[in-house]
Design a protein around this motif. Sequence first.
Motif, PDB file in Angstrom:
ATOM      1  N   UNK A  22      -6.132 -13.084   3.666  1.00  0.00           N
ATOM      2  CA  UNK A  22      -5.626 -13.460   4.985  1.00  0.00           C
ATOM      3  C   UNK A  22      -5.317 -12.227   5.807  1.00  0.00           C
ATOM      4  N   UNK A  23      -4.486 -12.392   6.839  1.00  0.00           N
ATOM      5  CA  UNK A  23      -4.219 -11.321   7.788  1.00  0.00           C
ATOM      6  C   UNK A  23      -3.033 -10.479   7.342  1.00  0.00           C
ATOM      7  N   UNK A  24      -3.223  -9.153   7.415  1.00  0.00           N
ATOM      8  CA  UNK A  24      -2.167  -8.171   7.152  1.00  0.00           C
ATOM      9  C   UNK A  24      -2.234  -7.121   8.254  1.00  0.00           C
ATOM     10  N   UNK A  49      -5.286  -7.376 -12.528  1.00  0.00           N
ATOM     11  CA  UNK A  49      -4.866  -6.371 -11.547  1.00  0.00           C
ATOM     12  C   UNK A  49      -5.513  -6.703 -10.217  1.00  0.00           C
ATOM     13  N   UNK A  50      -4.779  -6.471  -9.116  1.00  0.00           N
ATOM     14  CA  UNK A  50      -5.272  -6.768  -7.766  1.00  0.00           C
ATOM     15  C   UNK A  50      -5.298  -5.478  -6.964  1.00  0.00           C
ATOM     16  N   UNK A  51      -6.406  -5.244  -6.300  1.00  0.00           N
ATOM     17  CA  UNK A  51      -6.525  -4.114  -5.359  1.00  0.00           C
ATOM     18  C   UNK A  51      -6.828  -4.684  -3.980  1.00  0.00           C
ATOM     19  N   UNK A  52      -5.959  -4.375  -3.010  1.00  0.00           N
ATOM     20  CA  UNK A  52      -6.094  -4.906  -1.658  1.00  0.00           C
ATOM     21  C   UNK A  52      -6.815  -3.915  -0.763  1.00  0.00           C
ATOM     22  N   UNK A  53      -7.700  -4.419   0.098  1.00  0.00           N
ATOM     23  CA  UNK A  53      -8.490  -3.568   0.974  1.00  0.00           C
ATOM     24  C   UNK A  53      -8.923  -4.347   2.204  1.00  0.00           C
ATOM     25  N   UNK A  54      -9.187  -3.615   3.269  1.00  0.00           N
ATOM     26  CA  UNK A  54      -9.688  -4.238   4.483  1.00  0.00           C
ATOM     27  C   UNK A  54     -11.221  -4.294   4.514  1.00  0.00           C
ATOM     28  N   UNK A 147      -0.613  -2.891   4.536  1.00  0.00           N
ATOM     29  CA  UNK A 147      -1.409  -2.992   3.310  1.00  0.00           C
ATOM     30  C   UNK A 147      -0.750  -2.240   2.155  1.00  0.00           C
ATOM     31  N   UNK A 148      -0.120  -1.091   2.450  1.00  0.00           N
ATOM     32  CA  UNK A 148       0.540  -0.327   1.383  1.00  0.00           C
ATOM     33  C   UNK A 148       1.685  -1.124   0.781  1.00  0.00           C
ATOM     34  N   UNK A 149       2.466  -1.787   1.621  1.00  0.00           N
ATOM     35  CA  UNK A 149       3.564  -2.617   1.124  1.00  0.00           C
ATOM     36  C   UNK A 149       3.025  -3.770   0.281  1.00  0.00           C
ATOM     37  N   UNK A 150       1.930  -4.380   0.732  1.00  0.00           N
ATOM     38  CA  UNK A 150       1.341  -5.482  -0.021  1.00  0.00           C
ATOM     39  C   UNK A 150       0.810  -5.007  -1.370  1.00  0.00           C
ATOM     40  N   UNK A 151       0.246  -3.781  -1.424  1.00  0.00           N
ATOM     41  CA  UNK A 151      -0.298  -3.270  -2.682  1.00  0.00           C
ATOM     42  C   UNK A 151       0.804  -3.018  -3.707  1.00  0.00           C
ATOM     43  N   UNK A 152       1.930  -2.472  -3.258  1.00  0.00           N
ATOM     44  CA  UNK A 152       3.048  -2.233  -4.179  1.00  0.00           C
ATOM     45  C   UNK A 152       3.563  -3.549  -4.750  1.00  0.00           C
ATOM     46  N   UNK A 153       3.675  -4.520  -3.896  1.00  0.00           N
ATOM     47  CA  UNK A 153       4.177  -5.821  -4.358  1.00  0.00           C
ATOM     48  C   UNK A 153       3.143  -6.541  -5.219  1.00  0.00           C
TER      49      UNK A 153
END
Length: 397
Positions: A22-24, A49-54, A147-153
Amino acid sequence: TTVRVADGTPGKECQVDFARLGLIYDPVQGRRRVAHALIFTAVYSRHMFIWLTFSQTLEAVIAGCEAAWRFFGGVFGVLVPDNLSPVIASADAVNPTFTTGWLDYAQHAGFATDPARVRSPKDKPRVERMVQYVRGNFFAGEDFADLADAQVRAEAWCRSTAGLRLHGTTAARPAEVFAEQEAGRLLAPPERPYDVPIFKQVKVHKDFHVEVGKALYSVPGAYIGRHLLARADGALVKLFDGGRLVKTHPRQSAGGRSTDRADLPEHRAAYAMRDIDALIRAAHRAGLNVGIYAERHFDDSLPWTRMRQVYRLLGLVRRYGAGPVEAACGKALELDVLSVSKISSMLAAGTEHVPIPPPRPAAAGAGRFARDPAEFNPARRAHLTLLGSAEAPERSS
């Protein structure tokens, strides 16, 4: 009918898939953007493990893999990805073609790739089942700063919520099974972080150079007109011809150039590299006076602007021989005449061996055009002027 596939050896296999979340908010672009999750699921333990990216580029996939190796503490022997365009260049059920960048990274990390078939989610069921779980349990209803905050969480969620849940199929906690049976069997992570390179097809131009990242790199003349594969990372640029390494250069910034003198023709290398010392050495090989004459030409604040004169001097050596040019340069140095054109004139006239005549002694009496010092007296000049005015009518009559 459906047949359940065995989980295999602990620590051996990991399934990977992209999922749209979704939107970040993106602070770089100052707007909300669609975020994707690259989900890694260990087949045996179901630890994830999850890696978030645009983006879904090769750089994003490799960054996710590097983060996954840090999270798991090692590398799985086999990765089972979906048909991601950064990974698969040409899909095939039996013999898929991988992208050059992915093959390079897989060799660096030491794992094999066994991609799922096109439109065959059952080829990677462990990670497919996790997509809805990540969307519903981790992302839905949450508010992330960026995105950095979402990756830590996300990493904290993988360790606690997802890792310590009681899995419905294995009836065990994935993080505990992984720590007990898989962590010690993983491959050692790479000693150095992977520097994502640029892969590019380049053409060798007539100037013996190729262009990579807006910088120029030399190639031997035998490859002029051919296309090579360039691999450029932060330190090196490697050029390949059909899988064979042709040339290696240190990476240059945009606008820079790396030229190996050995790649250029010998008769043009000194001029192209502005190698003044090489021209002086060539002149000294023709003779002492020729070498000194060349050095005198280069005794300038802009020595490379005198290279054509020395090239012409060396051309005279090839045309007339070293002996005549040595004699002509010796005569010119004796007269302190610094002109290659004069050397050429002497050689053309054959006067390089004619001795220089001694200077004529000064005449004992006054010279023919010597003037009386009294003529420089102002009063004397005025008298002569008046005298000339008085005599003018007589001359005119």
